[in-house]
Write a protein that holds these residues in place. Sequence first.
Motif, PDB file in Angstrom:
ATOM      1  N   ARG A  16       0.876  -1.206  -0.086  1.00 29.28           N
ATOM      2  CA  ARG A  16      -0.033  -0.029   0.053  1.00 29.28           C
ATOM      3  C   ARG A  16       0.969   1.420  -0.048  1.00 29.28           C
ATOM      4  O   ARG A  16       1.401   1.598   0.847  1.00 29.28           O
ATOM      5  N   CYS A  18       1.643   5.222  -0.811  1.00 33.48           N
ATOM      6  CA  CYS A  18       1.161   6.727  -0.953  1.00 33.48           C
ATOM      7  C   CYS A  18       2.347   7.748  -1.260  1.00 33.48           C
ATOM      8  O   CYS A  18       3.438   7.575  -0.582  1.00 33.48           O
ATOM      9  N   GLU A  54      -4.483  11.847   4.870  1.00 36.14           N
ATOM     10  CA  GLU A  54      -5.184  10.553   3.926  1.00 36.14           C
ATOM     11  C   GLU A  54      -6.506  11.331   3.431  1.00 36.14           C
ATOM     12  O   GLU A  54      -7.211  10.757   2.291  1.00 36.14           O
ATOM     13  N   ARG A  65      -1.783   5.640  -3.766  1.00 37.48           N
ATOM     14  CA  ARG A  65      -2.234   6.883  -3.667  1.00 37.48           C
ATOM     15  C   ARG A  65      -1.574   8.094  -3.632  1.00 37.48           C
ATOM     16  O   ARG A  65      -0.537   7.963  -3.473  1.00 37.48           O
ATOM     17  N   ASP A  93       0.212   9.996  10.531  1.00 36.16           N
ATOM     18  CA  ASP A  93      -1.084   9.498  10.379  1.00 36.16           C
ATOM     19  C   ASP A  93      -1.174   8.533   8.895  1.00 36.16           C
ATOM     20  O   ASP A  93      -1.933   7.837   8.963  1.00 36.16           O
ATOM     21  N   TYR A  97      -2.434   3.900   7.024  1.00 31.49           N
ATOM     22  CA  TYR A  97      -3.184   3.570   6.136  1.00 31.49           C
ATOM     23  C   TYR A  97      -2.333   2.975   5.004  1.00 31.49           C
ATOM     24  O   TYR A  97      -2.708   2.487   3.956  1.00 31.49           O
ATOM     25  N   ASN A  98      -1.150   2.932   4.830  1.00 33.68           N
ATOM     26  CA  ASN A  98      -0.051   2.699   4.165  1.00 33.68           C
ATOM     27  C   ASN A  98       1.145   1.952   4.670  1.00 33.68           C
ATOM     28  O   ASN A  98       1.618   2.148   5.815  1.00 33.68           O
TER      29      ASN A  98
END
Length: 198
Positions: A16, A18, A54, A65, A93, A97-98
């Motif tokens: 994942r 970003c 995000e 992303r 943060d 998510y990544n």
Amino acid sequence: TTSVNLSVALAKNNRRACLLDADLGLANADVLCGLMPKVRLESAVADDPNFTLEDLAIDAPGGFRLIPGSVGIGRVGELDDTERKILLRRLDDLHAYNDVVLIDTSAGLGDSVTTFVDAADAGLIVVTPEPTSIADAYALIKVLVTQNDQSEGVPRKRIPTLALIVNQADSEKDAIAVHGRISGVCDRFLGYQLPMLG
């Protein structure tokens, strides 16, 4: 281009990924991806406790992303200390998510470059065989390896891990020669071993 392609390669390897386009004021990763974002990085420096980076991330071709940077806003290229701290705090943060967060900075030696490299686990220096590019790459490495934290008056706690990527070389031999020139000077004058990543 290197950052976008590295992000795509990571995504293809089930990471994942970003990409934060932190070329403050002259961002262009969205252009390379054929995207037209409505909201950009300048939104991230407002001190809104409910906002995260995000919130700005958009899906990019290749499976990663993208957090689009600011374009044509001169003030964003000159963030003050408070705004830089807010942006760096928001970077943490993204790890929820990544797997990998890449930060594409501008060229140069300004605070917007060195602050992001200091916050990263590793800094990839992209250089071409051109003499000006080689000189600029060495100048950045020298600053990152030797600079002191002027606000505290004490040496930094760590030197960032750096590696070299030689771009636009005519052959592998030429790329190795460019790396040899830069790494030799780094070793001789800075006592720093600079690996070649690619």
